[in-house]
Design an enzyme around this catalytic site. Structure first.
Site, PDB file in Angstrom:
ATOM      1  N   ASP A 189       0.862  -1.169   0.000  1.00 37.30           N
ATOM      2  CA  ASP A 189       0.000   0.000   0.000  1.00 37.30           C
ATOM      3  C   ASP A 189       0.910   1.234   0.000  1.00 37.30           C
ATOM      4  O   ASP A 189       2.131   1.147   0.163  1.00 37.30           O
ATOM      5  CB  ASP A 189      -0.971  -0.011   1.192  1.00 37.30           C
TER       6      ASP A 189
HETATM    7  C1  NOJ Z   1      -4.031   3.916  -0.009  1.00 38.33           C
HETATM    8  C2  NOJ Z   1      -5.222   3.032   0.224  1.00 38.33           C
HETATM    9  O1  NOJ Z   1      -5.101   2.397   1.475  1.00 38.33           O
HETATM   10  C3  NOJ Z   1      -5.418   1.983  -0.843  1.00 38.33           C
HETATM   11  O2  NOJ Z   1      -6.651   1.355  -0.634  1.00 38.33           O
HETATM   12  C4  NOJ Z   1      -5.340   2.594  -2.212  1.00 38.33           C
HETATM   13  O3  NOJ Z   1      -5.572   1.615  -3.199  1.00 38.33           O
HETATM   14  C5  NOJ Z   1      -3.967   3.214  -2.370  1.00 38.33           C
HETATM   15  N1  NOJ Z   1      -3.800   4.270  -1.386  1.00 38.33           N
HETATM   16  C6  NOJ Z   1      -3.730   3.782  -3.768  1.00 38.33           C
HETATM   17  O4  NOJ Z   1      -4.426   4.954  -3.927  1.00 38.33           O
END
Ligand code: NOJ
Length: 703
Positions: A265
């Site tokens: 993430d």
């Molecule tokens: C953070 C989020 O937790 C995740 O769900 C998301 O896909 C990513 N950022 C990319 O934007």
């Protein structure tokens, strides 16, 4: 075919320099200041957010494809001409915004969720996106957590059914088809267990609960052929998910045979230093890579440090090659080597079609849950004058819910307009912008509809609340309106279960509308005025008050459950123990009767059938979501009081009956034991065919 692909990937890896290999593992955000030379050098394997509003590029659809093609062209100028895979958060629709995932889960209709995903895939790929960071499969038992909106609720069985349908919707049978999108199951795993509902917080999950509650939707996604997973931000049981080798490698690859790749993430590799398991970025990168984390999202830590770690002998070429191989495998499977560019002319044909809008409307209709309907107030019929008020009356983009980077306000008919259009001839609909005006006008109308709830910006990532009540001021407004004694309908818009105990008692009818997407207004009009009937069911328990959470239907019995005598039973002094409304609950405009439960055999050997008659005893046609639950009465570990094992939609005309039958197989009763093994244990079971997780016809069998 697979062999030919593997050998061509190996051939490519053989030609790659160390830097080019590390480049494949690197996924920066396509911010306007991105250095294009990084693409030309092969230092980027994937770009995040490479098109659309987030790059400040404006709103032209064909422009989106052009932007993606522009980045792709730069990548193909690199020495080995390895295409990019361009990723984006396409969460519940692209331009055609569907209801939030939690709402879609309420439809208990995996096929419909799959169709919605396939619309999103067509629209996103028409914009040059080939990879979505969805579906989010996190089980959530605590609605204080803002991200409860993005998942499928509290149940592993429903979550697994939806996971597999959604993955198939995004990816189809052939990932290389131009209108199919690589899916990404996230956040692997345990993210929903963040303590106190505070996003990014740590959590503790026992091994049986991890295996039987949190992992099943991910396992279903892998079985459905998902291409990628994203690691969670969470520190679970002391090991941050981004560095958890047992889960990323042993379980995911070893046990489940997953052959795609895992992305971190956003900056979660670097965050291993904040968690306190890595002393610096280089250490964090090694821990993640060696755990089985293939691609590094945004923080550039792999790009900056893995080369030196290799030179120092701290990571091996085999480890790097394996991560590269997994990424190239998915790029191959997605057809990017053969077809790296997007045809910009697709946008005008594939985005926001009338069929997509119709599907979004159907999804919204099916997602709304009727919680109460005294004296059959809904659908509103025969009223001369109706007043509508509340903070949502003019809602447009507010209907979208969280995570809708590509939805546009101009695509949405304002809610008041949709409702006015839906009202039958001869009914006057008045709208009041403020509570005071509404309270004055209410004296002159025959019925009142309050459209209340939480704004989408109060829901989603890191939008956690400590109080599940309606947002400030709304409860007082309902109090004052209810005191007037007019027939009162409450429509609640929310990204989470709110504690609406008082309002449920005050209103004559309550419809839970979630954040229903761009056709939410039309869908609500259909339901309120009876063009359609509600069929949604709660995919998550509705608590009476914040103090009850976490609360979920598949809890353990305890040594002192409510069914035992005496003062010292599990309880609160100031609240009943039972939730306001249970998982699986939902009404419609007719009634259903359950009779003649039959369990085909007294003892389950291999499988048995459980069936019942369902009769529509009301005056209107309707859809009943018939649910199958079991309870394993005695186990070597304590077992949940009920577990969902099946559900079916029964569409019945007034007076019509049907026999609904479920097959229960031995493996459906398996669970994870204290020693980590999974299996069934002989003994007695209860089984229910039920309208929700608290009621139903009960039978029994032995195993
Ligand atoms: C953070 C989020 O937790 C995740 O769900 C998301 O896909 C990513 N950022 C990319 O934007």
């Amino acid at each position: 075919m697979q062999q030919a692909t593997d050998s061509s990937i190996n051939e490519l890896i053989y030609q790659m320099t160390l830097e080019e290999k590390i480049g494949q593992l690197n996924q920066p955000n396509a911010s306007p200041d991105l250095n294009p030379d990084l693409l030309r050098q092969g230092s980027i394997g994937s770009l995040l957010n490479a098109s659309g509003a987030l790059t400040g590029q404006g709103f032209s659809d064909s422009g989106n494809a052009d932007i993606s093609n522009h980045f792709q062209k730069l990548a193909l100028e690199s020495r080995l001409k390895i295409p990019l895979i361009i990723g984006r958060d396409v969460i519940h629709g692209f331009r055609t915004v569907f209801p939030i995932p939690l709402a879609q889960a309420a439809a208990f209709n995996p096929d419909l969720a799959g169709e919605a995903a396939s619309v999103a895939a067509r629209e996103a790929t028409a914009s040059g996106i080939k990879w979505t960071f969805a579906p989010m499969l996190d089980i959530a038992r605590d609605p204080r957590w803002g991200r409860v909106a993005e998942g499928n609720g509290e149940d592993p069985f429903l979550g697994a059914q939806l996971a597999s349908a959604i993955v198939k919707g995004y990816q189809g049978d052939n990932l290389a088809a131009p209108d199919k999108l690589v899916a990404c199951a996230k956040h692997y795993v345990g993210y929903g267990a963040a303590e106190g509902g505070r996003d990014y917080e740590n959590g503790e999950i026992s091994e049986p609960t991890l295996r039987d509650v949190y992992l099943p939707p991910f396992h279903a996604a892998v079985k459905a052929g998902i291409g990628t997973l994203m690691s969670a931000f969470i520190d679970m049981n002391g090991i941050p998910a981004t560095a958890n080798r047992r889960l990323l490698t042993n379980v995911l690859r070893g046990e489940w045979g997953f052959d795609g790749f895992v992305v971190s993430d956003w900056e979660s590799v670097r965050e291993l230093t904040h968690h306190g398991i890595a002393e610096d970025d280089a250490h964090a990168a090694r821990l993640a890579l060696q755990a089985g984390l293939d691609m590094d999202m945004v923080d550039g830590v792999y790009l900056d440090t893995l080369g030196e770690s290799f030179q120092q002998g701290k990571i091996s070429m085999e480890e790097l090659d394996e991560a590269v191989r997994r990424i190239l495998r998915i790029k191959h499977r997605a057809g990017l080597f053969d077809q790296p560019f997007t045809d910009p002319s697709r946008a005008s044909r594939d985005i926001l079609t009338p069929e997509a809008r119709a599907l979004a409307r159907q999804a919204a209709v099916q997602s709304m849950v009727l919680l109460k309907n005294e004296h059959q107030l809904l659908p509103l019929q025969g009223f001369h004058r109706i007043l509508m008020a509340g903070n949502f009356i003019h809602a447009r983009a507010e209907l979208f819910g969280t995570w809708t980077a590509d939805g546009r306000v101009e695509d949405v008919t304002p809610l008041d307009e949709s409702l006015r259009q839906a009202a039958p001839q001869g009914t006057e609909v008045w709208f009041a912008d403020t509570p005071d005006l509404a309270l004055n006008l209410a004296h002159h109308v025959d019925a009142v509809v309050l459209l209340l709830g939480e704004h989408p910006s109060r829901s989603g990532e890191n939008c956690n609340v400590s109080d599940l009540s309606l947002p400030p001021g709304q409860a007082e407004f309902v109090d004052r309106m209810a005191a007037l004694g007019k027939p009162l309908v409450l429509v609640v818009f929310a990204g989470r279960p709110l504690a609406i105990t008082r309002q449920l008692a005050q209103a004559d009818a309550v419809l839970y509308a979630w954040h229903p997407g761009l056709e939410g207004g039309a869908a609500l009009g259909d339901l309120i005025f009876g063009q359609a009937s509600p069929s949604g069911r709660l995919p998550i328990t509705l608590p009476r008050a914040t103090g009850q959470v976490p609360i979920y239907y598949n809890h353990k019995n305890s040594g002192r459950p409510l069914t035992t005598d005496g003062q010292f039973r599990t309880r609160y002094l100031d609240l009943p123990t039972a939730p306001l409304l249970p998982f699986g609950y939902g009404l419609t405009y007719t009634q259903f009767e359950y009779t003649n439960l039959k369990v085909s055999h007294a003892t389950l050997r291999g499988s048995l059938e459980v069936s019942a008659d369902i009769t529509n005893t009301g005056a209107r046609a309707g859809v009943e979501i018939v649910q199958l639950y079991v309870r394993d009465l005695i186990g070597s570990l304590t077992r949940p009081v009920r577990e969902l094992k099946g559900f079916q939609r029964a569409a019945l005309q007034s007076g019509e009956s049907c026999r609904v039958s479920f097959t229960l197989r031995e493996e459906d009763l398996a669970f994870t034991r204290a020693d980590g093994t999974c299996g069934v244990e002989p003994g007695s079971f209860h089984v229910w065919i039920a309208p929700d997780s608290q009621r139903g016809l009960q039978g029994e069998f032995r195993l």
